[in-house]
Enzyme design. Structure first.
Site, PDB file in Angstrom:
ATOM      1  N   SER A  53      35.616  47.363  42.301  1.00 36.04           N
ATOM      2  CA  SER A  53      36.196  46.096  41.857  1.00 36.04           C
ATOM      3  C   SER A  53      35.207  44.936  41.916  1.00 36.04           C
ATOM      4  O   SER A  53      35.496  43.853  41.406  1.00 36.04           O
ATOM      5  CB  SER A  53      37.425  45.760  42.716  1.00 36.04           C
ATOM      6  OG  SER A  53      38.434  46.727  42.563  1.00 36.04           O
ATOM      7  N   HIS A 108      52.654  41.255  52.844  1.00 36.41           N
ATOM      8  CA  HIS A 108      53.687  42.155  53.359  1.00 36.41           C
ATOM      9  C   HIS A 108      53.553  42.160  54.871  1.00 36.41           C
ATOM     10  O   HIS A 108      52.446  42.078  55.405  1.00 36.41           O
ATOM     11  CB  HIS A 108      53.506  43.560  52.777  1.00 36.41           C
ATOM     12  CG  HIS A 108      54.487  44.581  53.273  1.00 36.41           C
ATOM     13  ND1 HIS A 108      55.826  44.304  53.437  1.00 36.41           N
ATOM     14  CD2 HIS A 108      54.331  45.880  53.646  1.00 36.41           C
ATOM     15  CE1 HIS A 108      56.452  45.394  53.869  1.00 36.41           C
ATOM     16  NE2 HIS A 108      55.557  46.360  54.016  1.00 36.41           N
TER      17      HIS A 108
END
Length: 340
Positions: A53, A108
């Site tokens: 990435s 989260h």
């Protein structure tokens, strides 16, 4: 009723002069980094050396640093990584740089709720959890809108943790839709329960059991696939648009009558008791303990379950039928490939 925050409750100027490090550039990470950047924030992306990435993020105009350097440079650090990767990366590369006055953020709450990450005192700890996949968070933002999100504060060392989290949510575009205040425990426990009882575990088991019932009764697997798997999307789309009532408005009276009469025979008192036991395992930490141990052991059961279900007849039949329907944009997972 829940506290819901909108644009007028969030001051993006609170982020001015502060560098935000988004750790990870997957589904959520790329959306967070790009939305924040386009909202005028100073954003860097933290990745491990050699990440695929890295060049992608740089190609989109983002500054990329190794995780430890990003955590050292930033005043706000958002962990946008898979649950199972967070604790080790935090311990090795992020924790040493979480000095007093900084903010540690999550999308989260798993690792905070179950004690896998224990931030130091003097650090704000908060969560902004968009209620959509990253590609949708990004898409809606670029269209001038935003997706709803949850916001929570675990540790408020500065006295401004909620205000800063709301500013971050505004940078994502989420305050355009509404941001619901929650806790790390509530977000984590309800998220896991929904995945296990409905979205993944419950639906998958129901679809497979219904398919098997029809095939064992002599019906063609292809027809069983359409009735038990393929058409599920039609119903879920109606739920998504207008709830149970809109679904019942949209289907035939025969289907609606079957809903009322057969549904309670599927979800029995025994099923509800099982749901409560599953929730209790989540609340007690038993599920998290089992999952963490499974990862430490190299995922033997996880991999066995995955291999078993890839070979289920519904997958074989579905693969062939989806080739007849290019309009559904078929996808095929290569054995051995992981998900999020």
């Amino acid at each position: 009723m829940a506290n819901i925050y909108y644009e007028n409750h969030a001051d993006l100027a609170r982020l001015a002069g502060r560098t935000i490090a988004v750790i990870g550039f997957g589904s959520q990470g790329h959306a967070h980094a790009l939305n924040l950047k386009e909202s005028g924030c100073d954003v860097i992306v933290g990745l491990y050396q050699g990440s695929k990435s890295w060049s992608k993020a740089e190609g989109l105009g983002l500054k990329v640093l190794p995780v430890a350097e990003a955590a050292k440079e930033a005043q706000i650090v958002m962990l946008a990584l898979p649950d199972t990767a967070q604790a080790a990366i935090y311990r090795d590369a992020i924790g040493p740089h979480m000095t007093p006055g900084k903010t540690l953020m999550f999308a989260h709450g798993f690792n905070i709720r179950f004690g896998q990450i224990v931030p130091p005192e003097g650090v704000d700890v908060s969560m902004v959890a968009p209620k959509a996949p990253g590609h949708r968070v990004r898409e809606v933002y670029t269209q001038g809108g935003g997706v709803p999100a949850l916001v929570a504060v675990h540790q408020d060392a500065s006295g401004n943790a909620l205000a800063d989290a709301l500013a971050y949510a505004r940078g994502l575009g989420c305050t355009r839709a509404g941001v619901i205040e929650t806790t790390f425990a509530e977000e984590t426990e309800t998220d896991l329960f929904g995945e296990q009882v409905v979205l993944c575990g419950g639906v998958s088991a129901l679809v497979k059991a219904a398919f098997e019932t029809l095939v064992e009764a002599g019906y063609q697997p292809e027809v069983a696939y359409f009735e038990c798997m393929h058409e599920l999307k039609l119903i879920v789309d109606l739920f998504y648009q207008g709830g149970l009532n809109y679904m019942r408005y949209s289907v035939s009276d025969t289907a609606e009558w079957g809903d009322y009469t057969a549904g309670p025979k599927i979800i029995t008192d025994e099923t509800r008791a099982t749901m409560k036991r599953i929730l209790a395992d989540i609340q007690s930490g038993a599920f998290a303990e089992d999952w963490i141990e499974e990862n430490h052991n190299g995922r033997p059961r996880f991999n066995a379950y995955r291999t078993r279900d890839i070979a289920h007849p519904i997958e074989q039949v579905g693969r062939e039928l989806r080739r007849m329907m290019p309009f559904v944009n078929p996808r095929e997972v290569v054995p051995g490939e992981g998900g999020a």
